[in-house]
Design a protein around this motif. Structure first.
Motif, PDB file in Angstrom:
ATOM      1  N   MET A   1       0.854  -1.193   0.000  1.00  0.00           N
ATOM      2  CA  MET A   1       0.000   0.000   0.000  1.00  0.00           C
ATOM      3  C   MET A   1       0.888   1.240   0.000  1.00  0.00           C
ATOM      4  O   MET A   1       1.890   1.307   0.713  1.00  0.00           O
ATOM      5  N   VAL A   2       0.521   2.233  -0.826  1.00  0.00           N
ATOM      6  CA  VAL A   2       1.223   3.497  -0.871  1.00  0.00           C
ATOM      7  C   VAL A   2       0.522   4.455   0.086  1.00  0.00           C
ATOM      8  O   VAL A   2      -0.698   4.642   0.020  1.00  0.00           O
ATOM      9  N   LYS A   3       1.292   4.980   1.015  1.00  0.00           N
ATOM     10  CA  LYS A   3       0.715   5.939   1.959  1.00  0.00           C
ATOM     11  C   LYS A   3       1.408   7.286   1.787  1.00  0.00           C
ATOM     12  O   LYS A   3       2.536   7.365   1.286  1.00  0.00           O
ATOM     13  N   GLN A   4       0.731   8.326   2.193  1.00  0.00           N
ATOM     14  CA  GLN A   4       1.270   9.675   2.055  1.00  0.00           C
ATOM     15  C   GLN A   4       1.120  10.403   3.382  1.00  0.00           C
ATOM     16  O   GLN A   4       0.018  10.520   3.923  1.00  0.00           O
ATOM     17  N   ILE A   5       2.229  10.822   3.924  1.00  0.00           N
ATOM     18  CA  ILE A   5       2.222  11.575   5.176  1.00  0.00           C
ATOM     19  C   ILE A   5       3.040  12.842   4.943  1.00  0.00           C
ATOM     20  O   ILE A   5       4.206  12.780   4.513  1.00  0.00           O
ATOM     21  N   VAL A   6       2.459  14.005   5.153  1.00  0.00           N
ATOM     22  CA  VAL A   6       3.117  15.289   4.943  1.00  0.00           C
ATOM     23  C   VAL A   6       3.431  15.885   6.304  1.00  0.00           C
ATOM     24  O   VAL A   6       2.533  16.072   7.138  1.00  0.00           O
ATOM     25  N   CYS A   7       4.726  16.170   6.524  1.00  0.00           N
ATOM     26  CA  CYS A   7       5.153  16.752   7.784  1.00  0.00           C
ATOM     27  C   CYS A   7       5.976  18.006   7.531  1.00  0.00           C
ATOM     28  O   CYS A   7       6.599  18.152   6.470  1.00  0.00           O
ATOM     29  N   GLN A   8       6.019  18.883   8.512  1.00  0.00           N
ATOM     30  CA  GLN A   8       6.868  20.067   8.441  1.00  0.00           C
ATOM     31  C   GLN A   8       7.899  19.967   9.554  1.00  0.00           C
ATOM     32  O   GLN A   8       7.557  19.857  10.736  1.00  0.00           O
ATOM     33  N   VAL A   9       9.180  19.952   9.207  1.00  0.00           N
ATOM     34  CA  VAL A   9      10.265  19.831  10.177  1.00  0.00           C
ATOM     35  C   VAL A   9      10.314  21.101  11.018  1.00  0.00           C
ATOM     36  O   VAL A   9      10.366  22.215  10.493  1.00  0.00           O
ATOM     37  N   THR A  10      10.316  20.893  12.342  1.00  0.00           N
ATOM     38  CA  THR A  10      10.376  22.047  13.261  1.00  0.00           C
ATOM     39  C   THR A  10      11.705  22.151  13.969  1.00  0.00           C
ATOM     40  O   THR A  10      12.080  23.216  14.453  1.00  0.00           O
ATOM     41  N   ASN A  11      12.478  21.009  14.017  1.00  0.00           N
ATOM     42  CA  ASN A  11      13.763  21.052  14.725  1.00  0.00           C
ATOM     43  C   ASN A  11      14.610  19.851  14.293  1.00  0.00           C
ATOM     44  O   ASN A  11      14.097  18.777  13.999  1.00  0.00           O
ATOM     45  N   VAL A  12      15.933  20.065  14.227  1.00  0.00           N
ATOM     46  CA  VAL A  12      16.885  18.999  13.934  1.00  0.00           C
ATOM     47  C   VAL A  12      18.002  19.075  14.967  1.00  0.00           C
ATOM     48  O   VAL A  12      18.664  20.118  15.079  1.00  0.00           O
ATOM     49  N   THR A  13      18.199  17.980  15.695  1.00  0.00           N
ATOM     50  CA  THR A  13      19.283  17.904  16.676  1.00  0.00           C
ATOM     51  C   THR A  13      20.046  16.616  16.430  1.00  0.00           C
ATOM     52  O   THR A  13      19.532  15.518  16.668  1.00  0.00           O
ATOM     53  N   GLY A  14      21.259  16.746  15.922  1.00  0.00           N
ATOM     54  CA  GLY A  14      22.021  15.548  15.582  1.00  0.00           C
ATOM     55  C   GLY A  14      21.277  14.754  14.540  1.00  0.00           C
ATOM     56  O   GLY A  14      21.011  15.233  13.442  1.00  0.00           O
ATOM     57  N   THR A  15      20.969  13.471  14.926  1.00  0.00           N
ATOM     58  CA  THR A  15      20.230  12.617  13.993  1.00  0.00           C
ATOM     59  C   THR A  15      18.747  12.572  14.324  1.00  0.00           C
ATOM     60  O   THR A  15      17.999  11.764  13.763  1.00  0.00           O
ATOM     61  N   THR A  16      18.337  13.470  15.234  1.00  0.00           N
ATOM     62  CA  THR A  16      16.932  13.494  15.639  1.00  0.00           C
ATOM     63  C   THR A  16      16.219  14.612  14.917  1.00  0.00           C
ATOM     64  O   THR A  16      16.652  15.770  14.943  1.00  0.00           O
ATOM     65  N   VAL A  17      15.122  14.256  14.264  1.00  0.00           N
ATOM     66  CA  VAL A  17      14.320  15.222  13.520  1.00  0.00           C
ATOM     67  C   VAL A  17      12.946  15.306  14.173  1.00  0.00           C
ATOM     68  O   VAL A  17      12.274  14.273  14.364  1.00  0.00           O
ATOM     69  N   THR A  18      12.547  16.534  14.487  1.00  0.00           N
ATOM     70  CA  THR A  18      11.217  16.745  15.060  1.00  0.00           C
ATOM     71  C   THR A  18      10.348  17.400  14.007  1.00  0.00           C
ATOM     72  O   THR A  18      10.759  18.373  13.359  1.00  0.00           O
ATOM     73  N   ALA A  19       9.148  16.869  13.775  1.00  0.00           N
ATOM     74  CA  ALA A  19       8.262  17.407  12.734  1.00  0.00           C
ATOM     75  C   ALA A  19       6.822  17.367  13.207  1.00  0.00           C
ATOM     76  O   ALA A  19       6.445  16.543  14.043  1.00  0.00           O
ATOM     77  N   SER A  20       6.036  18.276  12.645  1.00  0.00           N
ATOM     78  CA  SER A  20       4.596  18.278  12.914  1.00  0.00           C
ATOM     79  C   SER A  20       3.876  17.757  11.687  1.00  0.00           C
ATOM     80  O   SER A  20       4.252  18.065  10.549  1.00  0.00           O
ATOM     81  N   VAL A  21       2.846  16.928  11.900  1.00  0.00           N
ATOM     82  CA  VAL A  21       2.114  16.329  10.792  1.00  0.00           C
ATOM     83  C   VAL A  21       1.102  17.323  10.244  1.00  0.00           C
ATOM     84  O   VAL A  21       0.300  17.896  10.986  1.00  0.00           O
ATOM     85  N   ILE A  22       1.152  17.539   8.914  1.00  0.00           N
ATOM     86  CA  ILE A  22       0.194  18.417   8.242  1.00  0.00           C
ATOM     87  C   ILE A  22      -0.935  17.609   7.625  1.00  0.00           C
ATOM     88  O   ILE A  22      -2.108  17.984   7.691  1.00  0.00           O
ATOM     89  N   TYR A  23      -0.561  16.476   7.033  1.00  0.00           N
ATOM     90  CA  TYR A  23      -1.563  15.632   6.385  1.00  0.00           C
ATOM     91  C   TYR A  23      -1.039  14.205   6.386  1.00  0.00           C
ATOM     92  O   TYR A  23       0.168  13.975   6.237  1.00  0.00           O
ATOM     93  N   ARG A  24      -1.984  13.202   6.567  1.00  0.00           N
ATOM     94  CA  ARG A  24      -1.545  11.819   6.448  1.00  0.00           C
ATOM     95  C   ARG A  24      -2.721  10.920   6.121  1.00  0.00           C
ATOM     96  O   ARG A  24      -3.866  11.217   6.461  1.00  0.00           O
ATOM     97  N   ASN A  25      -2.390   9.807   5.426  1.00  0.00           N
ATOM     98  CA  ASN A  25      -3.383   8.769   5.174  1.00  0.00           C
ATOM     99  C   ASN A  25      -2.864   7.415   5.676  1.00  0.00           C
ATOM    100  O   ASN A  25      -3.156   6.368   5.119  1.00  0.00           O
ATOM    101  N   GLY A  26      -1.991   7.456   6.703  1.00  0.00           N
ATOM    102  CA  GLY A  26      -1.434   6.249   7.338  1.00  0.00           C
ATOM    103  C   GLY A  26      -0.556   6.651   8.500  1.00  0.00           C
ATOM    104  O   GLY A  26      -0.547   7.810   8.945  1.00  0.00           O
TER     105      GLY A  26
END
Length: 369
Positions: A1-26
């Motif tokens: 199944m192809v899923k689509q999740i749209v996020c906006q990155v709010t912070n990057v620390t090292g290898t950790t990425v923090t994002a808020s979800v804008i749209y998703r179907n999974g």
């Protein structure tokens, strides 16, 4: 199944990425593939390449830029280049596109051979299978003009044209090089160079005519209808079919002449001088069948005024037979006299009075009658 999740990155620390979800179907799962489609602030990271074979209007490859939000990604304005099926793109100049091809919103650099089956536009110039037309522009006076390069075998129109005053502020004019346009913009079928404004032909050099400001010309003459003609082959200037003509043929034939509607000579001035078939030379006006006042005059009339005489003479069959009226200094002669064909005096009245055979008429006798 192809899923689509749209996020906006709010912070990057090292290898950790923090994002808020804008749209998703999974849901987000381990090993999901993530791609960047834009950046909210860094313009160097707002471009992307999108390739699809099953989206709406697919297949195509899009080059996008200026994507700083999810809504910008969803906008057709983000597309800078598309290769493939162009359906779905609406351009402010071309309108709705269709079919397969290359679309470049800003620039396209192409080298090699280009084959175009349909017309189009380049830098505002219109191109089709038969002509290249510039944009219509206005000069400082509000006159609209454009330029055409035409090669239309159907209309037999081949040439370059400057079309001026197209909005008919006054009267349109056309400068043609090729198949000449008339004052209404129609092709005449004559080939050459011309400048026409309405019905006025300001100049034309073509296989139909050679003309400047309504004047025609050829290798030897410059003329306007039959009104006036300057002719180098005859060394003459003629008016109204040569009814009045100034000419030089040779040293014995030159001057100015005028003729009536039947082409009869009315006057001539120059090597020969005549008015209404009367000739004149210094000291003499005459109309003779032959001769001149000073050489064998016959059948005619002469009027002469010299230091020696002022006389009117009517000649008969030769210079000896005449009737003369006037004054001569020689012998202080004055009066009227007539002679026969042998120059014998038939009568005299004036300083001498007599009739043939010596009959003398005395003034006192006449007074006494």
């Amino acid at each position: 199944m192809v899923k689509q999740i749209v996020c906006q990155v709010t912070n990057v620390t090292g290898t950790t990425v923090t994002a808020s979800v804008i749209y998703r179907n999974g849901t987000i799962d381990k090993n999901d593939l993530c791609v960047r489609i834009g950046n909210t602030s860094n313009t160097s990271r707002q471009g992307s390449v999108y390739l699809t074979s099953d989206d709406s209007n697919a297949p195509y490859i899009d080059i996008a830029d200026g994507v700083n939000s999810w809504s910008a990604w969803s906008s057709a304005n983000k597309i800078k280049v598309r290769i493939g099926k162009l359906t779905g793109i609406t351009d402010t100049f071309f309108g709705a596109l269709s079919g397969y091809g290359l679309y470049a919103k800003s620039n396209a650099y192409l080298r090699g051979k280009i084959y175009a089956e349909q017309g189009g536009w380049i830098a505002g110039w219109t191109i089709d299978s038969s002509k290249l037309v510039s944009p219509t522009v206005q000069d400082g006076n509000g006159y609209e003009t454009n330029f055409e390069l035409v090669a239309d075998s159907g209309a037999l129109a081949i040439g370059a044209y400057l079309n001026y005053d197209l909005s008919v502020i006054d009267t349109p004019f056309f400068i043609s090089f090729g198949n000449i346009k008339d004052g209404a913009g129609n092709y005449t079928g004559y080939y050459g160079l011309s400048f026409r404004q309405g019905s006025s032909n300001l100049f034309e050099l073509s296989n139909g005519q050679t003309q400047i400001a309504g004047w025609n010309f050829d290798a030897s003459k410059f003329y306007k209808s039959t009104n006036i003609e300057l002719n180098a082959s005859t060394n003459s200037v003629g008016v109204n079919s040569n009814k009045v003509k100034m000419f030089y043929t040779n040293s014995g034939s030159w001057g100015l002449e005028g003729r009536d509607v039947s082409d009869n000579l009315v006057f001539q001035l120059g090597s020969t001088n005549k008015i209404a078939s009367w000739n004149f030379i210094p000291d003499h006006i005459y109309k003779l069948t032959s001769g001149t006042p000073t050489s064998s005059p016959a059948y005619g009339l002469t009027i002469s005024a010299t230091s020696a005489a002022s006389v009117v003479i009517a000649y008969g069959s030769n210079w000896q037979r005449y009737v003369k009226l006037g004054y001569q200094t020689s012998g202080n002669w004055f009066g009227l006299e007539g002679t026969d064909t042998n120059a014998n005096i038939v009568f005299q009245l004036g300083s001498t009075n007599k009739i043939r055979d010596g009959i003398l008429i005395l003034q006192n006798c006449i007074n006494g009658l």
